[in-house]
Design a protein around this motif. Structure first.
Motif, PDB file in Angstrom:
ATOM      1  N   SER A 155       0.837  -1.196   0.000  1.00  0.00           N
ATOM      2  CA  SER A 155       0.000   0.000   0.000  1.00  0.00           C
ATOM      3  C   SER A 155       0.875   1.251   0.000  1.00  0.00           C
ATOM      4  CB  SER A 155      -0.889  -0.008   1.240  1.00  0.00           C
ATOM      5  OG  SER A 155      -0.150   0.473   2.333  1.00  0.00           O
ATOM      6  N   MET A 156       0.281   2.346  -0.440  1.00  0.00           N
ATOM      7  CA  MET A 156       1.021   3.601  -0.531  1.00  0.00           C
ATOM      8  C   MET A 156       1.614   4.023   0.804  1.00  0.00           C
ATOM      9  SD  MET A 156      -1.212   5.852  -3.087  1.00  0.00           S
ATOM     10  CE  MET A 156      -0.609   7.438  -2.621  1.00  0.00           C
ATOM     11  N   ARG A 157       0.851   3.798   1.854  1.00  0.00           N
ATOM     12  CA  ARG A 157       1.320   4.247   3.157  1.00  0.00           C
ATOM     13  C   ARG A 157       2.576   3.486   3.590  1.00  0.00           C
ATOM     14  NH1 ARG A 157      -1.627   4.267   8.261  1.00  0.00           N
ATOM     15  NH2 ARG A 157      -3.372   3.388   7.170  1.00  0.00           N
ATOM     16  N   ASP A 158       2.565   2.142   3.287  1.00  0.00           N
ATOM     17  CA  ASP A 158       3.731   1.329   3.638  1.00  0.00           C
ATOM     18  C   ASP A 158       4.972   1.808   2.906  1.00  0.00           C
ATOM     19  OD1 ASP A 158       2.291  -0.141   5.318  1.00  0.00           O
ATOM     20  OD2 ASP A 158       1.930  -1.819   3.924  1.00  0.00           O
ATOM     21  N   ILE A 159       4.779   2.083   1.601  1.00  0.00           N
ATOM     22  CA  ILE A 159       5.929   2.509   0.804  1.00  0.00           C
ATOM     23  C   ILE A 159       6.462   3.833   1.330  1.00  0.00           C
ATOM     24  CG2 ILE A 159       6.715   3.146  -1.490  1.00  0.00           C
ATOM     25  CD1 ILE A 159       4.564   1.288  -2.601  1.00  0.00           C
ATOM     26  N   LYS A 160       5.532   4.723   1.618  1.00  0.00           N
ATOM     27  CA  LYS A 160       5.920   6.030   2.142  1.00  0.00           C
ATOM     28  C   LYS A 160       6.763   5.864   3.417  1.00  0.00           C
ATOM     29  CE  LYS A 160       5.265  10.415   1.510  1.00  0.00           C
ATOM     30  NZ  LYS A 160       5.042  11.221   0.342  1.00  0.00           N
ATOM     31  N   ARG A 161       6.312   4.961   4.279  1.00  0.00           N
ATOM     32  CA  ARG A 161       7.013   4.756   5.534  1.00  0.00           C
ATOM     33  C   ARG A 161       8.425   4.222   5.292  1.00  0.00           C
ATOM     34  NH1 ARG A 161       4.163   0.767   8.422  1.00  0.00           N
ATOM     35  NH2 ARG A 161       2.367   2.120   8.628  1.00  0.00           N
ATOM     36  N   ARG A 162       8.524   3.311   4.305  1.00  0.00           N
ATOM     37  CA  ARG A 162       9.844   2.741   4.014  1.00  0.00           C
ATOM     38  C   ARG A 162      10.781   3.816   3.467  1.00  0.00           C
ATOM     39  NH1 ARG A 162      11.150  -2.482   1.107  1.00  0.00           N
ATOM     40  NH2 ARG A 162      13.142  -1.856   2.031  1.00  0.00           N
ATOM     41  N   ILE A 163      10.240   4.658   2.583  1.00  0.00           N
ATOM     42  CA  ILE A 163      11.084   5.726   2.034  1.00  0.00           C
ATOM     43  C   ILE A 163      11.628   6.583   3.161  1.00  0.00           C
ATOM     44  CG2 ILE A 163      11.079   7.840   0.659  1.00  0.00           C
ATOM     45  CD1 ILE A 163       9.142   6.531  -1.233  1.00  0.00           C
ATOM     46  N   LYS A 164      10.755   6.893   4.083  1.00  0.00           N
ATOM     47  CA  LYS A 164      11.145   7.740   5.203  1.00  0.00           C
ATOM     48  C   LYS A 164      12.257   7.088   6.019  1.00  0.00           C
ATOM     49  CE  LYS A 164       8.457  10.835   8.072  1.00  0.00           C
ATOM     50  NZ  LYS A 164       7.199  10.910   8.814  1.00  0.00           N
ATOM     51  N   SER A 165      12.104   5.795   6.260  1.00  0.00           N
ATOM     52  CA  SER A 165      13.099   5.129   7.098  1.00  0.00           C
ATOM     53  C   SER A 165      14.437   5.024   6.373  1.00  0.00           C
ATOM     54  CB  SER A 165      12.570   3.772   7.561  1.00  0.00           C
ATOM     55  OG  SER A 165      13.290   2.726   7.000  1.00  0.00           O
ATOM     56  N   VAL A 166      14.394   4.690   5.078  1.00  0.00           N
ATOM     57  CA  VAL A 166      15.645   4.614   4.317  1.00  0.00           C
ATOM     58  C   VAL A 166      16.306   5.989   4.291  1.00  0.00           C
ATOM     59  CG1 VAL A 166      16.677   4.163   2.067  1.00  0.00           C
ATOM     60  CG2 VAL A 166      14.892   2.684   2.919  1.00  0.00           C
ATOM     61  N   ASN A 167      15.483   6.996   4.135  1.00  0.00           N
ATOM     62  CA  ASN A 167      15.995   8.367   4.075  1.00  0.00           C
ATOM     63  C   ASN A 167      16.738   8.746   5.356  1.00  0.00           C
ATOM     64  OD1 ASN A 167      16.483  10.743   2.930  1.00  0.00           O
ATOM     65  ND2 ASN A 167      14.378  11.535   3.012  1.00  0.00           N
ATOM     66  N   SER A 168      16.147   8.387   6.498  1.00  0.00           N
ATOM     67  CA  SER A 168      16.831   8.779   7.744  1.00  0.00           C
ATOM     68  C   SER A 168      18.096   7.965   7.945  1.00  0.00           C
ATOM     69  CB  SER A 168      15.893   8.674   8.938  1.00  0.00           C
ATOM     70  OG  SER A 168      15.472   7.361   9.083  1.00  0.00           O
ATOM     71  N   THR A 169      18.087   6.706   7.480  1.00  0.00           N
ATOM     72  CA  THR A 169      19.322   5.921   7.547  1.00  0.00           C
ATOM     73  C   THR A 169      20.400   6.569   6.689  1.00  0.00           C
ATOM     74  OG1 THR A 169      17.953   3.965   7.712  1.00  0.00           O
ATOM     75  CG2 THR A 169      20.286   3.613   7.299  1.00  0.00           C
ATOM     76  N   GLN A 170      19.961   7.030   5.514  1.00  0.00           N
ATOM     77  CA  GLN A 170      20.917   7.654   4.610  1.00  0.00           C
ATOM     78  C   GLN A 170      21.555   8.893   5.241  1.00  0.00           C
ATOM     79  OE1 GLN A 170      19.369   9.648   1.205  1.00  0.00           O
ATOM     80  NE2 GLN A 170      21.086   9.024  -0.095  1.00  0.00           N
ATOM     81  N   GLN A 171      20.718   9.633   5.952  1.00  0.00           N
ATOM     82  CA  GLN A 171      21.269  10.825   6.605  1.00  0.00           C
ATOM     83  C   GLN A 171      22.359  10.459   7.605  1.00  0.00           C
ATOM     84  OE1 GLN A 171      17.941  12.943   8.157  1.00  0.00           O
ATOM     85  NE2 GLN A 171      17.436  13.795   6.157  1.00  0.00           N
ATOM     86  N   ILE A 172      22.123   9.352   8.320  1.00  0.00           N
ATOM     87  CA  ILE A 172      23.125   8.931   9.300  1.00  0.00           C
ATOM     88  C   ILE A 172      24.413   8.492   8.610  1.00  0.00           C
ATOM     89  CG2 ILE A 172      23.668   7.211  11.067  1.00  0.00           C
ATOM     90  CD1 ILE A 172      20.622   7.264  11.724  1.00  0.00           C
ATOM     91  N   THR A 173      24.259   7.658   7.579  1.00  0.00           N
ATOM     92  CA  THR A 173      25.472   7.163   6.917  1.00  0.00           C
ATOM     93  C   THR A 173      26.240   8.321   6.270  1.00  0.00           C
ATOM     94  OG1 THR A 173      24.252   6.666   4.904  1.00  0.00           O
ATOM     95  CG2 THR A 173      24.571   4.870   6.461  1.00  0.00           C
ATOM     96  N   LYS A 174      25.506   9.277   5.764  1.00  0.00           N
ATOM     97  CA  LYS A 174      26.157  10.423   5.141  1.00  0.00           C
ATOM     98  C   LYS A 174      26.969  11.197   6.191  1.00  0.00           C
ATOM     99  CE  LYS A 174      24.593  13.387   1.435  1.00  0.00           C
ATOM    100  NZ  LYS A 174      23.321  13.889   0.884  1.00  0.00           N
ATOM    101  N   MET A 191      17.934   2.755  -3.364  1.00  0.00           N
ATOM    102  CA  MET A 191      16.723   2.191  -2.782  1.00  0.00           C
ATOM    103  C   MET A 191      15.595   3.202  -2.794  1.00  0.00           C
ATOM    104  SD  MET A 191      17.546  -0.038   0.488  1.00  0.00           S
ATOM    105  CE  MET A 191      16.073  -0.576   1.284  1.00  0.00           C
ATOM    106  N   ILE A 192      15.925   4.446  -2.442  1.00  0.00           N
ATOM    107  CA  ILE A 192      14.904   5.490  -2.428  1.00  0.00           C
ATOM    108  C   ILE A 192      14.338   5.688  -3.825  1.00  0.00           C
ATOM    109  CG2 ILE A 192      14.526   7.972  -2.087  1.00  0.00           C
ATOM    110  CD1 ILE A 192      16.467   7.807   0.263  1.00  0.00           C
ATOM    111  N   ASP A 193      15.216   5.665  -4.820  1.00  0.00           N
ATOM    112  CA  ASP A 193      14.768   5.819  -6.203  1.00  0.00           C
ATOM    113  C   ASP A 193      13.771   4.737  -6.588  1.00  0.00           C
ATOM    114  OD1 ASP A 193      16.196   8.038  -6.531  1.00  0.00           O
ATOM    115  OD2 ASP A 193      17.838   7.141  -7.705  1.00  0.00           O
ATOM    116  N   SER A 194      14.132   3.486  -6.287  1.00  0.00           N
ATOM    117  CA  SER A 194      13.232   2.418  -6.724  1.00  0.00           C
ATOM    118  C   SER A 194      11.951   2.428  -5.897  1.00  0.00           C
ATOM    119  CB  SER A 194      13.930   1.061  -6.669  1.00  0.00           C
ATOM    120  OG  SER A 194      14.258   0.764  -5.341  1.00  0.00           O
ATOM    121  N   LEU A 195      12.040   2.836  -4.641  1.00  0.00           N
ATOM    122  CA  LEU A 195      10.829   2.928  -3.818  1.00  0.00           C
ATOM    123  C   LEU A 195       9.924   4.047  -4.328  1.00  0.00           C
ATOM    124  CD1 LEU A 195      12.132   2.374  -0.189  1.00  0.00           C
ATOM    125  CD2 LEU A 195      10.537   0.938  -1.440  1.00  0.00           C
TER     126      LEU A 195
END
Lengths: 287, 134
Positions: free
Chosen positions: A3-22, A256-260
């Motif tokens: 569902s859209m909401r699930d995908i949105k949530r995953r994008i958000k989580s990947v995004n915050s991980t990316q911020q940390i790794t960066k 990952m964010i791109d494909s999500l």
């Protein structure tokens, strides 16, 4: 399709991980520059110490000293230098494995570890740990090296270890480093005879108070310097490895964010299409 | 006089303190002060705690050296020390505090105190203060 909401949530989580790794990447790269400078500063001392030993060894043939004596190897000790933290690719595992290859019989090997990763590694494999140092691997001080060197020399002179090895990571380039295991004690005299300690005129050198006393003083210094050099070099490698690992993690997160995002847009489109179909169906035009 | 100078390098594990020419270098070896001029015979000696004086004509520069060793060969003098510093880098307050601490330890008559270590610390502190006080 999720569902859209699930995908949105995953994008958000990947995004915050990316911020940390960066952020970790940036921190590691700025620390790396400083660590590299420190490494450059330690090299002259190491090279000069080697030259003096080479001079003593070459100038006086057949010198004997407890630290130079090869004994029958019953017990070994390994000084393992790793980091305290993970998230740096294979850095900790590689050097630990290299150290392990010298520990053929677990019962006859004891270890001094720097960094908690190395401690855990040896603990799991049932190797006796004499002492472990943590919290120093990122910015090793000379006084830390002195402590470890003293410990190693004591082990050797008391006969608790007949050979002492040092496992560390050699810095080649920022992207590439290699685990290395060297023998620190007994000091191998042959290693020095090939050095550039030009033998001409060496025999004329005066030693104050005398050759033995100089050697007695210089060899522990040399061992300390080798350990210190290895610690500083390993610190550079750890930061380099962390930088590389975090760089690729950041990149992977972007992918990952791109494909999500693609998935999300598809789901959104699908939903819109469905809504239109429903409205059209509900209006009764095609009845 | 340029040809009568000797190159001096002072190296510690964490940095290179000095790498220049000097007319004469006087250092505290473990058997006493020695002065080294251009063309000295090859020599390797251990060093005691003390000053290293670099003399260039009228100028004299001092550095404190805490142990280590020096080797003299055709390339010049190389001093390798665990710790070496210029007087201006010394923190007087810290040296003073170290001196008092060491003195208290020696006086305390406590068996757990490592007297030899305390004495070394006291000597370091005194040398640092002397470098400051000149």
């Amino acid at each position: 399709m999720a569902s859209m909401r699930d995908i949105k949530r995953r994008i958000k989580s990947v995004n915050s991980t990316q911020q940390i790794t960066k952020a970790m990447n940036l921190v590691a790269s700025s620390k790396l520059t400083r660590a590299k400078n420190r490494l450059m500063d330690t090299r002259p001392f190491f090279q000069e110490t080697r030259k003096v030993i080479a001079g003593v060894v070459n100038g006086s043939k057949g010198i004997s000293h407890p630290f130079l004596e090869q004994r029958e190897v019953k017990k070994k000790a390994i000084i393992l230098i790793t980091g305290d933290r993970g998230l740096c690719g294979g850095y900790n595992a590689n050097v630990s494995k290299a150290a392990m290859s010298h520990a053929d019989d677990v019962n006859n090997v004891s270890a001094i570890t720097v960094g908690s990763k190395g401690r855990e590694f040896f603990k799991r494999r049932g190797i006796k740990i004499i002492e472990s140092f943590t919290g120093i691997s990122e910015k090793p001080g000379y006084s830390d090296a002195l402590k470890i060197g003293q410990l190693a020399l004591d082990l050797f002179t008391k006969g608790e270890a007949d050979e002492i090895y040092l496992a560390y990571t050699e810095f080649i380039t920022t992207l590439y480093s290699e685990p290395k295991v060297i023998k620190v004690l007994p000091v191998d005299v042959n290693e020095f005879t090939n050095d550039d300690g030009d033998s001409s005129g060496q025999s004329l050198t005066i030693y104050e108070p005398d050759e033995e006393a100089v050697l007695e003083y210089v060899i522990p210094k040399y061992v300390n310097t080798v350990i210190f050099g290895a610690m500083v070099e390993s610190a550079v490698c750890e930061l380099g490895a962390r930088m590389t690992a975090m760089d690729s993690a950041t990149e992977n997160a972007s992918e990952m964010i791109d494909s999500l995002n693609l998935l999300y847009n598809r789901a959104r489109q699908g939903q819109i299409t469905q809504e239109i179909t429903e409205i059209v169906g509900g209006s009764g035009i095609y009845d | 006089m340029a040809e009568n100078k000797i190159r001096l390098r002072i190296v510690t594990p964490v940095r290179e303190l000095y790498d220049e020419e000097a007319e004469m270098v006087i250092m505290r070896s473990s058997i006493g002060d020695i002065g080294i001029l251009h063309g000295h015979q090859p020599l390797t000696t251990t060093l005691d705690y003390g000053f290293l004086r670099i003399i260039n004509g009228e100028d004299e520069v001092k550095a404190t050296i805490f142990g280590g060793f020096a080797s003299v060969d055709e390339r010049g003098i190389t001093v390798l020390s665990d710790a070496a510093e210029w007087p201006e880098e010394i923190d007087e307050g810290r040296a003073m505090a170290a001196k008092e601490r060491a003195e208290n330890r020696i006086r305390s008559n406590d068996d757990s105190v490592d007297i030899a270590r305390a004495e070394l610390a006291l000597r370091r502190a005194l040398i640092r203060l002397e470098a400051k006080g000149k």
